[in-house]
Design a protein around this motif. Structure first.
Motif, PDB file in Angstrom:
ATOM      1  N   ALA A 150      37.235  59.437  81.766  1.00 30.27           N
ATOM      2  CA  ALA A 150      38.438  58.689  81.392  1.00 30.27           C
ATOM      3  C   ALA A 150      39.559  59.625  80.945  1.00 30.27           C
ATOM      4  CB  ALA A 150      38.110  57.678  80.301  1.00 30.27           C
ATOM      5  N   GLN A 151      39.229  60.633  80.149  1.00 31.15           N
ATOM      6  CA  GLN A 151      40.271  61.575  79.705  1.00 31.15           C
ATOM      7  C   GLN A 151      40.941  62.237  80.907  1.00 31.15           C
ATOM      8  OE1 GLN A 151      41.694  62.087  76.882  1.00 31.15           O
ATOM      9  NE2 GLN A 151      40.320  60.938  75.571  1.00 31.15           N
ATOM     10  N   ALA A 152      40.166  62.543  81.930  1.00 28.04           N
ATOM     11  CA  ALA A 152      40.705  63.231  83.106  1.00 28.04           C
ATOM     12  C   ALA A 152      41.412  62.290  84.077  1.00 28.04           C
ATOM     13  CB  ALA A 152      39.577  63.974  83.833  1.00 28.04           C
ATOM     14  N   TYR A 153      40.923  61.051  84.240  1.00 30.05           N
ATOM     15  CA  TYR A 153      41.406  60.227  85.349  1.00 30.05           C
ATOM     16  C   TYR A 153      41.874  58.817  84.994  1.00 30.05           C
ATOM     17  CZ  TYR A 153      39.071  63.953  87.836  1.00 30.05           C
ATOM     18  OH  TYR A 153      38.684  65.179  88.279  1.00 30.05           O
ATOM     19  N   ASP A 154      41.507  58.295  83.835  1.00 25.16           N
ATOM     20  CA  ASP A 154      41.864  56.912  83.485  1.00 25.16           C
ATOM     21  C   ASP A 154      41.937  56.789  81.958  1.00 25.16           C
ATOM     22  OD1 ASP A 154      42.292  54.177  83.468  1.00 25.16           O
ATOM     23  OD2 ASP A 154      40.426  53.653  84.493  1.00 25.16           O
ATOM     24  N   PRO A 155      42.895  57.501  81.340  1.00 25.61           N
ATOM     25  CA  PRO A 155      42.917  57.615  79.874  1.00 25.61           C
ATOM     26  C   PRO A 155      43.443  56.373  79.153  1.00 25.61           C
ATOM     27  CG  PRO A 155      44.757  58.808  80.800  1.00 25.61           C
ATOM     28  CD  PRO A 155      43.957  58.291  81.966  1.00 25.61           C
ATOM     29  N   GLN A 156      42.669  55.316  79.221  1.00 26.14           N
ATOM     30  CA  GLN A 156      43.010  54.098  78.496  1.00 26.14           C
ATOM     31  C   GLN A 156      42.071  53.974  77.298  1.00 26.14           C
ATOM     32  OE1 GLN A 156      44.285  50.678  80.997  1.00 26.14           O
ATOM     33  NE2 GLN A 156      43.107  51.755  82.574  1.00 26.14           N
ATOM     34  N   PRO A 157      42.558  53.414  76.177  1.00 24.90           N
ATOM     35  CA  PRO A 157      41.768  53.396  74.942  1.00 24.90           C
ATOM     36  C   PRO A 157      40.393  52.741  75.061  1.00 24.90           C
ATOM     37  CG  PRO A 157      44.024  52.705  74.509  1.00 24.90           C
ATOM     38  CD  PRO A 157      43.881  52.855  75.996  1.00 24.90           C
ATOM     39  N   PHE A 158      40.255  51.728  75.908  1.00 24.96           N
ATOM     40  CA  PHE A 158      38.947  51.070  76.022  1.00 24.96           C
ATOM     41  C   PHE A 158      37.939  51.921  76.781  1.00 24.96           C
ATOM     42  CE2 PHE A 158      42.117  49.045  78.755  1.00 24.96           C
ATOM     43  CZ  PHE A 158      41.632  49.310  80.031  1.00 24.96           C
ATOM     44  N   HIS A 159      38.387  53.079  77.312  1.00 25.57           N
ATOM     45  CA  HIS A 159      37.486  54.052  77.938  1.00 25.57           C
ATOM     46  C   HIS A 159      37.283  55.280  77.053  1.00 25.57           C
ATOM     47  CE1 HIS A 159      37.851  51.688  81.522  1.00 25.57           C
ATOM     48  NE2 HIS A 159      38.995  52.185  81.925  1.00 25.57           N
ATOM     49  N   THR A 160      38.176  55.494  76.083  1.00 27.79           N
ATOM     50  CA  THR A 160      38.176  56.770  75.360  1.00 27.79           C
ATOM     51  C   THR A 160      38.002  56.668  73.848  1.00 27.79           C
ATOM     52  OG1 THR A 160      40.587  56.727  75.151  1.00 27.79           O
ATOM     53  CG2 THR A 160      39.684  57.847  77.097  1.00 27.79           C
ATOM     54  N   ASP A 161      38.304  55.533  73.256  1.00 31.05           N
ATOM     55  CA  ASP A 161      38.333  55.417  71.801  1.00 31.05           C
ATOM     56  C   ASP A 161      37.436  54.261  71.358  1.00 31.05           C
ATOM     57  OD1 ASP A 161      39.228  54.374  69.175  1.00 31.05           O
ATOM     58  OD2 ASP A 161      40.769  55.936  69.327  1.00 31.05           O
ATOM     59  N   GLU A 162      36.334  54.586  70.720  1.00 30.46           N
ATOM     60  CA  GLU A 162      35.356  53.557  70.349  1.00 30.46           C
ATOM     61  C   GLU A 162      35.924  52.509  69.392  1.00 30.46           C
ATOM     62  OE1 GLU A 162      31.181  55.423  69.948  1.00 30.46           O
ATOM     63  OE2 GLU A 162      32.617  57.104  70.025  1.00 30.46           O
ATOM     64  N   ALA A 211      38.428  50.373  71.345  1.00 34.19           N
ATOM     65  CA  ALA A 211      37.685  49.607  72.352  1.00 34.19           C
ATOM     66  C   ALA A 211      36.960  48.419  71.711  1.00 34.19           C
ATOM     67  CB  ALA A 211      36.695  50.504  73.082  1.00 34.19           C
ATOM     68  N   ALA A 212      36.454  48.614  70.502  1.00 30.93           N
ATOM     69  CA  ALA A 212      35.736  47.537  69.812  1.00 30.93           C
ATOM     70  C   ALA A 212      36.647  46.347  69.540  1.00 30.93           C
ATOM     71  CB  ALA A 212      35.150  48.056  68.502  1.00 30.93           C
ATOM     72  N   GLU A 213      37.947  46.587  69.405  1.00 29.53           N
ATOM     73  CA  GLU A 213      38.911  45.525  69.132  1.00 29.53           C
ATOM     74  C   GLU A 213      39.536  44.940  70.400  1.00 29.53           C
ATOM     75  OE1 GLU A 213      41.759  47.088  66.367  1.00 29.53           O
ATOM     76  OE2 GLU A 213      40.195  47.737  64.977  1.00 29.53           O
ATOM     77  N   HIS A 214      39.207  45.490  71.545  1.00 32.03           N
ATOM     78  CA  HIS A 214      39.806  45.018  72.797  1.00 32.03           C
ATOM     79  C   HIS A 214      39.351  43.583  73.078  1.00 32.03           C
ATOM     80  CE1 HIS A 214      40.791  44.713  77.052  1.00 32.03           C
ATOM     81  NE2 HIS A 214      41.706  45.642  76.796  1.00 32.03           N
ATOM     82  N   PRO A 215      40.288  42.675  73.437  1.00 29.20           N
ATOM     83  CA  PRO A 215      39.924  41.265  73.630  1.00 29.20           C
ATOM     84  C   PRO A 215      38.986  40.992  74.809  1.00 29.20           C
ATOM     85  CG  PRO A 215      42.194  41.645  74.307  1.00 29.20           C
ATOM     86  CD  PRO A 215      41.707  42.913  73.658  1.00 29.20           C
ATOM     87  N   ILE A 216      38.951  41.872  75.768  1.00 28.69           N
ATOM     88  CA  ILE A 216      38.062  41.670  76.922  1.00 28.69           C
ATOM     89  C   ILE A 216      36.826  42.551  76.822  1.00 28.69           C
ATOM     90  CG2 ILE A 216      37.838  41.970  79.429  1.00 28.69           C
ATOM     91  CD1 ILE A 216      40.645  40.883  79.689  1.00 28.69           C
ATOM     92  N   PHE A 217      37.012  43.853  76.625  1.00 34.17           N
ATOM     93  CA  PHE A 217      35.881  44.781  76.680  1.00 34.17           C
ATOM     94  C   PHE A 217      35.020  44.784  75.421  1.00 34.17           C
ATOM     95  CE2 PHE A 217      38.819  46.571  79.851  1.00 34.17           C
ATOM     96  CZ  PHE A 217      38.005  46.425  80.955  1.00 34.17           C
ATOM     97  N   GLN A 218      35.628  44.626  74.259  1.00 37.03           N
ATOM     98  CA  GLN A 218      34.904  44.601  72.985  1.00 37.03           C
ATOM     99  C   GLN A 218      33.909  45.752  72.858  1.00 37.03           C
ATOM    100  OE1 GLN A 218      33.421  40.580  72.938  1.00 37.03           O
ATOM    101  NE2 GLN A 218      35.422  39.758  72.359  1.00 37.03           N
TER     102      GLN A 218
END
Length: 147
Positions: A29-41, A44-51
């Protein structure tokens, strides 16, 4: 290596398992898709879809490609001409995914008799058999060379 004569509609291929680690998910994710739900636990825990942390869909696709090449050894390589992709469920750290491929169509070339377009459906499933990736792909497959 498999040639056109070696495959038929209905053939299935199943790969080995591959474990998706948290470190690898974050690194990809850091290299190719740096979105918080892939990089920051925490985020990501607060994300409404991924949780929680989820692998990038492109990471799952890349691993699927690796597993394809191992279990579906087409002579001259997997030369894609078209694909459609869906990610019905996130891939999570610790998921052990494997790939199942099924040949669904073989269309001989009208202009080049040495090849055909082979259509197959791929599913990547986790350890509980949940589908995390599904695609329909068309590739060029060649006949064996004749002497």
């Amino acid at each position: 290596m498999l040639y056109l004569e070696d495959i038929k509609i209905g053939d299935r291929f199943i790969s080995r398992e591959y474990e998706m680690t948290l470190a690898e998910i974050k690194q990809f994710a850091q290299a190719y898709d740096p979105q918080p739900f892939h990089t920051d636990e925490a985020l990501a825990a607060e994300h409404p879809i991924f949780q929680g942390i989820a692998a990038s869909g492109w990471h799952t696709a890349a691993v699927t490609m690796r597993l394809w090449t191992e279990c579906f050894p087409i002579a001259n390589g997997l030369i894609g001409s078209e694909t459609s992709v869906r990610w019905p469920r996130p891939t999570r750290p610790g998921d052990k995914i494997h790939v199942e491929v099924e040949i669904v169509a073989i269309t001989p070339s009208r202009s080049k008799p040495d090849r055909a377009i082979v259509t197959y459906i791929t599913q990547a499933l986790n350890q509980t058999q949940d589908v995390v990736y599904i695609s329909t792909t068309k590739i060029v497959v060649f006949k064996k060379e004749t002497s």
